[in-house]
Design a protein around this motif. Structure first.
Motif, short mmCIF file in Angstrom:
data_model
loop_
_atom_site.label_atom_id
_atom_site.label_comp_id
_atom_site.label_asym_id
_atom_site.label_seq_id
_atom_site.Cartn_x
_atom_site.Cartn_y
_atom_site.Cartn_z
N TRP A 73 3.26 7.24 6.76
CA TRP A 73 4.61 6.97 6.09
C TRP A 73 5.53 7.71 7.03
O TRP A 73 6.59 7.06 7.46
CB TRP A 73 4.99 7.38 4.71
CG TRP A 73 4.42 6.26 3.75
CD1 TRP A 73 3.40 6.52 2.67
CD2 TRP A 73 4.77 4.86 3.61
NE1 TRP A 73 3.21 5.44 1.97
CE2 TRP A 73 4.03 4.40 2.61
CE3 TRP A 73 5.72 4.17 4.05
CZ2 TRP A 73 4.26 3.15 2.31
CZ3 TRP A 73 6.04 2.85 3.63
CH2 TRP A 73 5.30 2.48 2.58
N LYS A 114 2.61 -0.05 -3.41
CA LYS A 114 3.10 0.06 -1.97
C LYS A 114 2.73 1.29 -1.36
O LYS A 114 2.26 1.63 -0.18
CB LYS A 114 4.31 -0.51 -2.15
CG LYS A 114 4.80 -1.20 -0.43
CD LYS A 114 6.01 -1.93 -0.36
CE LYS A 114 6.37 -2.08 1.27
NZ LYS A 114 7.43 -3.22 1.31
N LEU A 115 3.14 2.41 -2.01
CA LEU A 115 3.15 3.86 -1.76
C LEU A 115 1.79 4.30 -1.49
O LEU A 115 1.53 4.88 -0.30
CB LEU A 115 3.79 4.79 -2.71
CG LEU A 115 5.39 4.46 -3.00
CD1 LEU A 115 5.53 5.57 -4.10
CD2 LEU A 115 6.06 5.31 -1.65
N CYS A 135 4.06 10.04 -5.90
CA CYS A 135 4.11 10.50 -4.43
C CYS A 135 3.01 11.68 -4.35
O CYS A 135 2.12 11.76 -3.60
CB CYS A 135 5.23 10.70 -3.97
SG CYS A 135 6.32 9.13 -3.35
N ARG A 193 -0.61 2.36 -0.25
CA ARG A 193 -1.19 1.82 0.93
C ARG A 193 -1.30 2.75 2.13
O ARG A 193 -1.85 2.31 3.15
CB ARG A 193 -0.60 0.30 1.18
CG ARG A 193 -0.69 -0.71 0.04
CD ARG A 193 0.14 -1.77 0.42
NE ARG A 193 0.19 -2.84 -0.90
CZ ARG A 193 0.90 -3.77 -1.06
NH1 ARG A 193 2.04 -3.78 -0.32
NH2 ARG A 193 0.92 -4.43 -2.08
N LYS A 194 -0.50 3.78 2.20
CA LYS A 194 -0.49 4.56 3.37
C LYS A 194 -0.51 5.91 2.92
O LYS A 194 -0.23 6.19 1.98
CB LYS A 194 0.80 4.25 4.13
CG LYS A 194 0.98 2.99 4.68
CD LYS A 194 2.06 2.87 5.67
CE LYS A 194 2.22 1.55 6.46
NZ LYS A 194 2.79 0.61 5.61
N ILE A 197 10.45 8.25 1.69
CA ILE A 197 9.20 7.27 1.68
C ILE A 197 9.61 6.28 0.53
O ILE A 197 9.32 4.97 0.79
CB ILE A 197 8.11 8.05 1.42
CG1 ILE A 197 7.89 8.76 2.63
CG2 ILE A 197 6.91 7.13 1.14
CD1 ILE A 197 6.46 9.89 2.32
N ILE A 220 5.97 -0.47 -6.86
CA ILE A 220 6.22 0.51 -5.78
C ILE A 220 5.17 1.32 -5.62
O ILE A 220 4.84 1.57 -4.36
CB ILE A 220 7.72 1.16 -6.13
CG1 ILE A 220 8.88 0.43 -6.25
CG2 ILE A 220 7.87 2.49 -5.32
CD1 ILE A 220 10.08 0.88 -6.86
N HIS A 243 12.11 3.92 1.58
CA HIS A 243 11.65 2.87 2.76
C HIS A 243 10.61 1.96 2.22
O HIS A 243 10.66 0.54 2.55
CB HIS A 243 10.88 3.96 3.78
CG HIS A 243 10.29 3.09 5.02
ND1 HIS A 243 11.37 2.70 5.94
CD2 HIS A 243 9.18 2.36 5.30
CE1 HIS A 243 10.56 2.01 6.80
NE2 HIS A 243 9.30 1.85 6.37
N ALA A 244 9.59 2.63 1.08
CA ALA A 244 8.68 1.63 0.66
C ALA A 244 9.26 0.43 -0.35
O ALA A 244 8.72 -0.79 -0.16
CB ALA A 244 7.61 2.28 -0.07
N SER A 245 10.24 0.94 -0.87
CA SER A 245 10.86 0.08 -2.06
C SER A 245 11.71 -0.93 -1.50
O SER A 245 12.07 -2.01 -2.11
CB SER A 245 11.44 0.84 -3.22
OG SER A 245 12.65 1.58 -2.69
#
Length: 451
Positions: free
Chosen positions: A145, A136-137, A97, A139-140, A73, A133, A76-78
């Motif tokens: 994710w 952004k993590l 996380c 947000r879902k 994750i 980062i 993917h997010a970064s």
């Protein structure tokens, strides 16, 4: 003048609470230093208030358990490979996380504390990157994710991501389970639930009522076990060595192994004894002398410590089971609890699933075959060999036993008839326990009579 410590030379506005800083240091010790999560957290939380210690343990153990999925994750997010991130920064992101996805930490607190942790523990220079980062993590949620990353995955690959297991382990468990995806999901989910401490009384030294404090309950099948939340060392019987900590699955394989031994007289052998839990249980049941063999001196000391409350009737030997220090065909019972991948104990060893590699299975299987051969050679004709692993992997269980020579395979599940669904689905002559069915480690046991 000497330069000030980096953590004390930060801007005054940065502050991080002690539990999160300890969790960061613990994760560094585990991932960079090769430490074990349970030992590292036990040492680092010593003296903390109960609430703070619980926060650290949940944060560290949970992050270790879910780490492979969190890494995917984060990558993917970064939008960058993990190798582009400083190792210490990656640890901060992993902790973020777990707070965002698995703990009751408000989003704003998870973001702010992660940025502050990066500034205090690493450098002010990385706080902007961490802030971007983590935001952004946030947000879902975790499932969203997984939906995004796993689009187009097959069922097993998707389960590996969602339940945080390496794909090769999911494949091995699916093969051993021989069931549908719903049951496989239940098993993977059970692997992610930390177990309540399981205690065991040493036969002849203690009885279960001593361990039955508030919140404790008797194990459903083992005659020696007690499930009890809290710190086991609070109990005098534990401190004195008259009781110990041992999963009910380990107790049950000893129960099965000793159910048929009275027909022969002679010493008993624990071939791979460290750290000594099964040796202590065997000593309490042995009508003769117990030989406990362990090749590593420091683990042999653990075996001796586990046996210390017994006045005698045992001998701890520093010896490799493949090169015995005892006469051949001299044992009435030999227990070979062989080194294995530990796939059956993933719930109590949160970091282990990411440290094992599929290539190790073949190496371990060769060692297991050698140890089983020597266990058979050490046992007198008519004597019993119990081959035990804490792994349900086909290559470590039925495939190893299939090569055994000069033995008759006994019906092991019939030795613990009160335990439901105890037969291996790969071969019903063997015991295979499961976390999601029995609440135990996934212990395997084959009982072999030397002919």
């Amino acid at each position: 003048m000497p330069e000030p410590d980096q953590r004390t030379a930060q801007r005054p506005r940065r502050h991080i609470d002690q539990p999160r800083l300890i969790a960061f240091d613990a994760l560094r010790a585990i991932n960079s230093g090769g430490g074990y999560a349970n030992l590292v957290t036990a040492e680092m939380t010593h003296g903390l208030q109960h609430r703070d210690a619980g926060f650290v343990i949940e944060l560290v153990h949970g992050t270790c358990r879910m780490q492979g999925s969190y890494d995917r994750i984060i990558e993917h997010a970064s939008g960058r490979p993990l190798s582009d991130l400083q190792a210490a920064v990656l640890e901060v992101l992993r902790l973020a996380c777990h707070q965002l996805f698995r703990m009751r930490v408000p989003t704003h607190a998870a973001v702010a504390s992660s940025v502050d942790l990066a500034g205090v523990a690493i450098s002010e220079r990385v706080t902007g990157l961490v802030n971007a980062i983590v935001r952004k993590l946030s947000r879902k949620d975790f499932d969203e994710w997984c939906d995004e990353i796993g689009a187009g995955f097959g069922d097993l690959a998707d389960m590996a991501l969602r339940f945080a297991h390496p794909r090769w382990i999911v494949d091995a468990l699916a093969d051993a389970l021989q069931s549908d995806d719903d049951e496989l999901a239940a098993l993977l989910d059970a692997d992610n639930e930390p177990p309540i401490p399981m205690l065991v009384v040493r036969p002849g030294l203690a009885r279960r009522p001593e361990l039955m404090t508030e919140g404790a309950r008797r194990t459903p099948w083992s005659p020696w076990g007690v499930e009890r939340p809290g710190n086991p060392s609070e109990l005098p019987a534990i401190r004195q060595g008259r009781a110990g900590v041992q999963d009910e699955g380990s107790q049950l394989v000893v129960q099965a192994a000793t159910a048929v031994t009275p027909r022969l007289k002679g010493p008993w052998l624990d071939l791979c004894a460290g750290p000594g839990g099964k040796s202590a249980l065997l000593r309490g049941l042995c009508p003769s002398v117990l030989i406990a063999a362990e090749p590593q001196p420091h683990r042999a000391e653990l075996v001796a410590h586990a046996l210390r409350a017994y006045p005698g009737g045992y001998q701890v030997v520093v010896a490799d089971g493949r090169h015995p220090a005892w006469a051949p065909a001299s044992m009435a019972l030999t227990l070979a609890d062989v080194p294995c991948t530990g796939l059956g104990a993933l719930r109590r060893r949160p970091e282990s699933r990411w440290r094992r590699d599929q290539s190790q299975v073949a190496e371990l299987a060769e060692l297991q075959r050698e140890l089983l051969d020597q266990a058979i050679a050490s046992t007198m004709p008519g004597g019993l060999v119990a081959y035990v692993t804490c792994s349900p992997h086909r290559a470590e269980t039925i495939d190893v036993v299939a090569g055994a020579q000069g033995v008759e395979i006994l019906d092991a599940p019939s030795m613990i008839p009160e335990v439901p669904e105890a037969a291996s689905r790969l071969d019903d002559r063997f015991i295979q326990l499961w976390p999601h069915i029995h609440g135990t480690d996934a212990m395997f046991c084959a009982l072999l009579c030397r002919t």
